[in-house]
Design an enzyme around this catalytic site. Structure first.
Site, PDB file in Angstrom:
ATOM      1  N   ARG A 167       0.832  -1.210   0.000  1.00 35.46           N
ATOM      2  CA  ARG A 167       0.000   0.000   0.000  1.00 35.46           C
ATOM      3  C   ARG A 167       0.865   1.257   0.000  1.00 35.46           C
ATOM      4  N   SER A 168       1.991   1.216   0.682  1.00 36.35           N
ATOM      5  CA  SER A 168       2.916   2.360   0.674  1.00 36.35           C
ATOM      6  C   SER A 168       3.323   2.721  -0.746  1.00 36.35           C
TER       7      SER A 168
ATOM      8  N   HIS B 280      15.247  16.766   9.731  1.00 39.15           N
ATOM      9  CA  HIS B 280      13.927  17.396   9.660  1.00 39.15           C
ATOM     10  C   HIS B 280      12.875  16.381   9.248  1.00 39.15           C
TER      11      HIS B 280
ATOM     12  N   SER C 109       9.443  15.520  11.564  1.00 44.60           N
ATOM     13  CA  SER C 109       8.150  16.136  11.903  1.00 44.60           C
ATOM     14  C   SER C 109       8.116  17.609  11.531  1.00 44.60           C
TER      15      SER C 109
ATOM     16  N   ARG D 259      -2.575  10.641   3.647  1.00 44.22           N
ATOM     17  CA  ARG D 259      -3.048  10.280   4.996  1.00 44.22           C
ATOM     18  C   ARG D 259      -4.473   9.744   4.939  1.00 44.22           C
TER      19      ARG D 259
ATOM     20  N   GLU E  61       4.013   9.724   7.481  1.00 45.88           N
ATOM     21  CA  GLU E  61       2.883  10.602   7.111  1.00 45.88           C
ATOM     22  C   GLU E  61       2.384  11.388   8.330  1.00 45.88           C
ATOM     23  N   GLY E  62       3.297  11.733   9.229  1.00 45.87           N
ATOM     24  CA  GLY E  62       2.938  12.427  10.462  1.00 45.87           C
ATOM     25  C   GLY E  62       2.785  11.414  11.576  1.00 45.87           C
TER      26      GLY E  62
HETATM   27  P1  TGC Z   1       2.409  25.422   9.530  1.00 48.34           P
HETATM   28  O1  TGC Z   1       2.914  26.780   9.883  1.00 48.34           O
HETATM   29  O2  TGC Z   1       1.285  24.835  10.317  1.00 48.34           O
HETATM   30  O3  TGC Z   1       1.965  25.379   8.009  1.00 48.34           O
HETATM   31  C1  TGC Z   1       2.784  25.908   6.969  1.00 48.34           C
HETATM   32  C2  TGC Z   1       1.890  26.277   5.820  1.00 48.34           C
HETATM   33  O4  TGC Z   1       1.231  25.093   5.316  1.00 48.34           O
HETATM   34  C3  TGC Z   1      -0.188  25.232   5.427  1.00 48.34           C
HETATM   35  N1  TGC Z   1      -0.692  23.904   5.776  1.00 48.34           N
HETATM   36  C4  TGC Z   1      -1.277  23.094   4.903  1.00 48.34           C
HETATM   37  N2  TGC Z   1      -1.605  23.258   3.612  1.00 48.34           N
HETATM   38  C5  TGC Z   1      -2.189  22.234   2.970  1.00 48.34           C
HETATM   39  N3  TGC Z   1      -2.450  21.068   3.577  1.00 48.34           N
HETATM   40  C6  TGC Z   1      -2.124  20.854   4.874  1.00 48.34           C
HETATM   41  N4  TGC Z   1      -2.330  19.665   5.445  1.00 48.34           N
HETATM   42  C7  TGC Z   1      -1.513  21.893   5.599  1.00 48.34           C
HETATM   43  N5  TGC Z   1      -1.054  22.033   6.869  1.00 48.34           N
HETATM   44  C8  TGC Z   1      -0.552  23.261   6.964  1.00 48.34           C
HETATM   45  C9  TGC Z   1      -0.405  26.263   6.504  1.00 48.34           C
HETATM   46  O5  TGC Z   1      -1.640  26.905   6.348  1.00 48.34           O
HETATM   47  C10 TGC Z   1       0.755  27.207   6.228  1.00 48.34           C
HETATM   48  O6  TGC Z   1       0.438  27.989   5.089  1.00 48.34           O
HETATM   49  P2  TGC Z   1       0.984  29.488   4.941  1.00 48.34           P
HETATM   50  O7  TGC Z   1       0.393  29.961   3.658  1.00 48.34           O
HETATM   51  O8  TGC Z   1       0.472  30.220   6.157  1.00 48.34           O
HETATM   52  O9  TGC Z   1       2.484  29.394   4.907  1.00 48.34           O
HETATM   53  O10 TGC Z   1       3.656  24.434   9.500  1.00 48.34           O
HETATM   54  P3  TGC Z   1       4.587  23.955  10.688  1.00 48.34           P
HETATM   55  O11 TGC Z   1       5.992  24.196  10.255  1.00 48.34           O
HETATM   56  O12 TGC Z   1       4.150  24.511  12.005  1.00 48.34           O
HETATM   57  O13 TGC Z   1       4.349  22.371  10.675  1.00 48.34           O
HETATM   58  C11 TGC Z   1       3.085  21.858  10.940  1.00 48.34           C
HETATM   59  C12 TGC Z   1       3.102  20.313  10.977  1.00 48.34           C
HETATM   60  C13 TGC Z   1       3.999  19.824  12.105  1.00 48.34           C
HETATM   61  C14 TGC Z   1       1.685  19.875  11.252  1.00 48.34           C
HETATM   62  C15 TGC Z   1       3.527  19.703   9.650  1.00 48.34           C
HETATM   63  O14 TGC Z   1       4.701  20.191   9.228  1.00 48.34           O
HETATM   64  C16 TGC Z   1       3.459  18.199   9.640  1.00 48.34           C
HETATM   65  O15 TGC Z   1       2.451  17.659   9.231  1.00 48.34           O
HETATM   66  N6  TGC Z   1       4.560  17.417  10.019  1.00 48.34           N
HETATM   67  C17 TGC Z   1       4.604  15.997   9.803  1.00 48.34           C
HETATM   68  C18 TGC Z   1       5.514  15.709   8.622  1.00 48.34           C
HETATM   69  C19 TGC Z   1       5.030  14.567   7.781  1.00 48.34           C
HETATM   70  O16 TGC Z   1       3.879  14.155   7.856  1.00 48.34           O
HETATM   71  N7  TGC Z   1       5.888  14.063   6.931  1.00 48.34           N
HETATM   72  C20 TGC Z   1       5.520  13.012   6.032  1.00 48.34           C
HETATM   73  C21 TGC Z   1       6.581  12.780   4.997  1.00 48.34           C
HETATM   74  S1  TGC Z   1       6.012  11.791   3.623  1.00 48.34           S
HETATM   75  C22 TGC Z   1       5.826  10.255   4.236  1.00 48.34           C
HETATM   76  O17 TGC Z   1       5.944   9.993   5.385  1.00 48.34           O
HETATM   77  C23 TGC Z   1       5.482   9.204   3.234  1.00 48.34           C
HETATM   78  S2  TGC Z   1       5.384   7.643   3.935  1.00 48.34           S
HETATM   79  C24 TGC Z   1       5.087   6.591   2.645  1.00 48.34           C
HETATM   80  C25 TGC Z   1       3.624   6.257   2.505  1.00 48.34           C
HETATM   81  O18 TGC Z   1       2.781   7.147   2.484  1.00 48.34           O
HETATM   82  O19 TGC Z   1       3.271   5.098   2.421  1.00 48.34           O
HETATM   83  P1  FAD Z   2      11.043  12.992  14.569  1.00 48.37           P
HETATM   84  O1  FAD Z   2      10.387  14.119  13.873  1.00 48.37           O
HETATM   85  O2  FAD Z   2      12.452  13.153  14.993  1.00 48.37           O
HETATM   86  O3  FAD Z   2      10.153  12.601  15.833  1.00 48.37           O
HETATM   87  C1  FAD Z   2      10.652  11.786  16.887  1.00 48.37           C
HETATM   88  C2  FAD Z   2       9.610  11.794  18.005  1.00 48.37           C
HETATM   89  O4  FAD Z   2       9.422  13.142  18.486  1.00 48.37           O
HETATM   90  C3  FAD Z   2       8.252  11.304  17.519  1.00 48.37           C
HETATM   91  O5  FAD Z   2       7.644  10.523  18.507  1.00 48.37           O
HETATM   92  C4  FAD Z   2       7.468  12.593  17.341  1.00 48.37           C
HETATM   93  O6  FAD Z   2       6.054  12.414  17.506  1.00 48.37           O
HETATM   94  C5  FAD Z   2       8.042  13.470  18.442  1.00 48.37           C
HETATM   95  N1  FAD Z   2       7.901  14.915  18.153  1.00 48.37           N
HETATM   96  C6  FAD Z   2       8.443  15.615  17.126  1.00 48.37           C
HETATM   97  N2  FAD Z   2       8.041  16.900  17.170  1.00 48.37           N
HETATM   98  C7  FAD Z   2       7.220  17.015  18.232  1.00 48.37           C
HETATM   99  C8  FAD Z   2       6.460  18.080  18.804  1.00 48.37           C
HETATM  100  N3  FAD Z   2       6.437  19.318  18.257  1.00 48.37           N
HETATM  101  N4  FAD Z   2       5.722  17.838  19.908  1.00 48.37           N
HETATM  102  C9  FAD Z   2       5.696  16.595  20.458  1.00 48.37           C
HETATM  103  N5  FAD Z   2       6.370  15.529  19.971  1.00 48.37           N
HETATM  104  C10 FAD Z   2       7.133  15.747  18.864  1.00 48.37           C
HETATM  105  N6  FAD Z   2       9.267  10.619   4.308  1.00 48.37           N
HETATM  106  C11 FAD Z   2       9.196  11.133   3.051  1.00 48.37           C
HETATM  107  O7  FAD Z   2       9.386  12.325   2.828  1.00 48.37           O
HETATM  108  N7  FAD Z   2       8.906  10.309   1.988  1.00 48.37           N
HETATM  109  C12 FAD Z   2       8.683   8.986   2.143  1.00 48.37           C
HETATM  110  O8  FAD Z   2       8.402   8.289   1.158  1.00 48.37           O
HETATM  111  C13 FAD Z   2       8.777   8.420   3.452  1.00 48.37           C
HETATM  112  N8  FAD Z   2       8.644   7.073   3.628  1.00 48.37           N
HETATM  113  C14 FAD Z   2       8.890   6.540   4.862  1.00 48.37           C
HETATM  114  C15 FAD Z   2       8.946   5.153   5.015  1.00 48.37           C
HETATM  115  C16 FAD Z   2       9.248   4.593   6.252  1.00 48.37           C
HETATM  116  C17 FAD Z   2       9.352   3.118   6.398  1.00 48.37           C
HETATM  117  C18 FAD Z   2       9.465   5.437   7.380  1.00 48.37           C
HETATM  118  C19 FAD Z   2       9.752   4.859   8.734  1.00 48.37           C
HETATM  119  C20 FAD Z   2       9.413   6.796   7.232  1.00 48.37           C
HETATM  120  C21 FAD Z   2       9.141   7.377   5.982  1.00 48.37           C
HETATM  121  N9  FAD Z   2       9.176   8.767   5.791  1.00 48.37           N
HETATM  122  C22 FAD Z   2       9.077   9.302   4.531  1.00 48.37           C
HETATM  123  C23 FAD Z   2       9.565   9.634   6.887  1.00 48.37           C
HETATM  124  C24 FAD Z   2       8.446   9.890   7.913  1.00 48.37           C
HETATM  125  O9  FAD Z   2       7.489  10.753   7.417  1.00 48.37           O
HETATM  126  C25 FAD Z   2       9.110  10.428   9.179  1.00 48.37           C
HETATM  127  O10 FAD Z   2       9.797   9.342   9.782  1.00 48.37           O
HETATM  128  C26 FAD Z   2       8.113  11.031  10.130  1.00 48.37           C
HETATM  129  O11 FAD Z   2       7.529  12.199   9.600  1.00 48.37           O
HETATM  130  C27 FAD Z   2       8.740  11.357  11.512  1.00 48.37           C
HETATM  131  O12 FAD Z   2       9.965  12.027  11.359  1.00 48.37           O
HETATM  132  P2  FAD Z   2      11.265  11.494  12.151  1.00 48.37           P
HETATM  133  O13 FAD Z   2      11.385  10.046  11.894  1.00 48.37           O
HETATM  134  O14 FAD Z   2      12.385  12.385  11.799  1.00 48.37           O
HETATM  135  O15 FAD Z   2      10.889  11.659  13.684  1.00 48.37           O
END
Ligand code: TGC
Ligand code: FAD
Length: 392
Positions: A97-98, A143, A145, A251, A371-372
């Site tokens: 699914r990923s 970087h 989260s 998500r 994905e967060g």
């Molecule tokens: P923040 O100041 O809240 O937001 C920055 C700008 O972004 C806008 N915004 C969004 N826009 C569209 N969709 C959303 N979901 C949005 N959330 C926020 C917001 O309005 C703002 O816009 P502007 O115009 O004012 O600049 O940003 P922050 O730096 O405080 O961070 C917020 C936080 C922590 C929630 C966000 O950065 C976050 O979601 N962190 C988690 C990172 C994450 O999910 N990474 C995933 C990487 S990809 C992955 O994991 C793929 S896994 C493989 C698979 O899917 O199977």
């Molecule tokens: P960190 O951000 O270092 O977090 C560590 C801990 O601190 C967590 O428990 C977190 O909840 C906590 N924490 C962080 N900030 C806060 C806060 N403000 N308040 C309270 N607690 C906090 N990323 C991509 O871009 N593309 C991909 O395709 C992708 N695929 C992935 C596949 C796998 C198998 C894995 C494991 C990860 C993948 N990721 C991908 C990355 C994934 O999105 C990150 O691992 C995830 O967003 C968390 O980041 P980190 O691992 O650096 O943890």
């Protein structure tokens, strides 16, 4: 591994709400998973290898771009059909699914939404057919989260951009043909760039030693003075909101996908409990095992209702980021808890590869983080209901 005799639970008759198209799409995905995924996936997980031969099957069931318009090669389906496909695939394995999530929501979606027409025509049909595989580079070593702090950057060199930096934990990276990469320009503004495998200075080393998502290929994206043609920038959206918008779509798919993993664990545990005799009767007849099973079906049913309602909101373009976060967080935790309980119902057999439960459980440890993280989604809900930002 045991033969796949999966029967999907539908305790609240949700099928009555689904359209004929939804059910057809789901059945096609379910049949394909039974035929082409479950018979082989345990072996690939044990070997820590992605089964590349299933890519064409994923394309055929519409898993690459389910909601992308047909004129770009997508399946042109609605959001509930997209969710059902993710559910069925993750019933087989979260890693598979990923691959589909990344291809659809993190690569095709940004090209469709933020790209120009030439980019859509060039990439989307090939991504939909699986001829091209994509990766999504947001997370960096320092970087995760906090993606807004990224340091990957590009400079305008006149006739091209020069890209430098590194992305970590990237699904599909080791075999991707293209990557949608998020990087800062000289003013610190985040943009999406399409990087192609052939570009000099671009490498994708594989990440080894995972105990989770072993049948999914994870790696790094490394950019050392990569010359990216100017036409490869996504022109229609910039800023952190651009990648976060893609995450909303992925998500949402995970909220459905996790139900699939949970259903598989529940179905396996229920069948085992009815067949396994201890103290002269099936263990399903003991109250403690019934408590586990009854709580599982209750939680699965609640998760199904959450996903279905979210799907309706998505179809109407009314689903908020916070609503999506709630469903991703709830449903993944639900699946993880069910996997742990189901594993116990199988006793010692639960730790073997004869059954899918332990693999699901290990996979879900990644799903609850990527994905967060679980914490981040809680804080998104917290911000939404209080108006107060607890991130920083
Ligand atoms: P923040 O100041 O809240 O937001 C920055 C700008 O972004 C806008 N915004 C969004 N826009 C569209 N969709 C959303 N979901 C949005 N959330 C926020 C917001 O309005 C703002 O816009 P502007 O115009 O004012 O600049 O940003 P922050 O730096 O405080 O961070 C917020 C936080 C922590 C929630 C966000 O950065 C976050 O979601 N962190 C988690 C990172 C994450 O999910 N990474 C995933 C990487 S990809 C992955 O994991 C793929 S896994 C493989 C698979 O899917 O199977
Ligand atoms: P960190 O951000 O270092 O977090 C560590 C801990 O601190 C967590 O428990 C977190 O909840 C906590 N924490 C962080 N900030 C806060 C806060 N403000 N308040 C309270 N607690 C906090 N990323 C991509 O871009 N593309 C991909 O395709 C992708 N695929 C992935 C596949 C796998 C198998 C894995 C494991 C990860 C993948 N990721 C991908 C990355 C994934 O999105 C990150 O691992 C995830 O967003 C968390 O980041 P980190 O691992 O650096 O943890």
């Amino acid at each position: 591994m045991k033969p796949d005799v999966f029967e999907a639970p539908d305790y609240y008759n949700l099928d009555d709400i689904l359209s004929e198209e939804h059910k057809l799409v789901r059945e096609a995905a379910r049949d394909w998973v039974k035929r082409d995924v479950t018979p082989i996936i345990e072996n690939y997980a044990q070997k820590a290898e992605f089964p590349k031969q299933i890519l064409s099957g994923l394309a055929e069931i519409g898993a690459f771009g389910p909601y992308i318009p047909e004129k770009y090669g997508g399946a042109g389906l609605d959001q509930i059909a997209y969710g059902l496909i993710m559910q069925e695939i993750e019933r087989g394995d979260s890693g598979v699914r990923s691959t589909a999530s990344v291809q659809s929501s993190l690569v095709m979606y940004p090209i469709w939404k933020y790209g120009n027409e030439a980019q859509r025509q060039k990439y989307l049909p090939k991504l939909a057919s699986g001829e091209f595989m994509g990766a999504f580079g947001l997370t960096e070593p320092d970087h995760g989260s906090n993606p807004g702090g990224m340091t990957t950057n590009f400079k305008d060199m006149g006739d091209h951009f020069l890209l430098n930096g590194a992305k970590l934990w990237i699904s599909n990276a080791p075999f991707c043909d293209i990557a949608v990469v998020w990087a800062k320009n000289e003013e610190g503004r985040i943009h999406g760039l399409i990087v192609e495998r052939y570009m000099e200075g671009f490498s994708t080393p594989e990440t080894h030693n995972k105990w989770s998502l072993r049948a999914s290929s994870t790696g790094e994206l490394i950019f050392q003075d990569v010359k990216v043609p100017k036409e490869n920038i996504l022109p229609n959206k910039s800023g952190l909101g651009a990648p976060l918008g893609c995450l909303d779509s992925a998500r949402y798919g995970i909220a459905w996908g996790a139900i699939g993993a949970a259903m598989d664990c529940y179905d396996t545990a229920l069948r085992y409990a009815k067949e396994r005799i201890q103290f002269g009767k099936p263990i399903a007849g003991f109250q403690l095992q019934q408590k586990k099973l009854a709580e599982m079906i209750t939680e699965i049913t609640k998760a199904q209702l959450l996903a279905l309602r979210l799907g309706q909101l998505k179809n109407e373009n009314k689903a908020s980021t916070a609503q999506i976060s709630m469903a991703k967080r709830n449903n993944v935790e639900m699946a993880l808890k069910i996997a742990r309980e189901a594993r116990q119902i199988l006793g010692g057999m639960g730790i073997t590869g004869e059954y899918s439960i332990m693999r699901h459980m290990m996979n879900l440890e990644s799903v609850v983080t990527y994905e967060g993280t679980h914490d981040i989604h809680l804080l998104i809900t917290g911000l939404d209901i209080t108006g107060l930002n607890a991130f920083k």
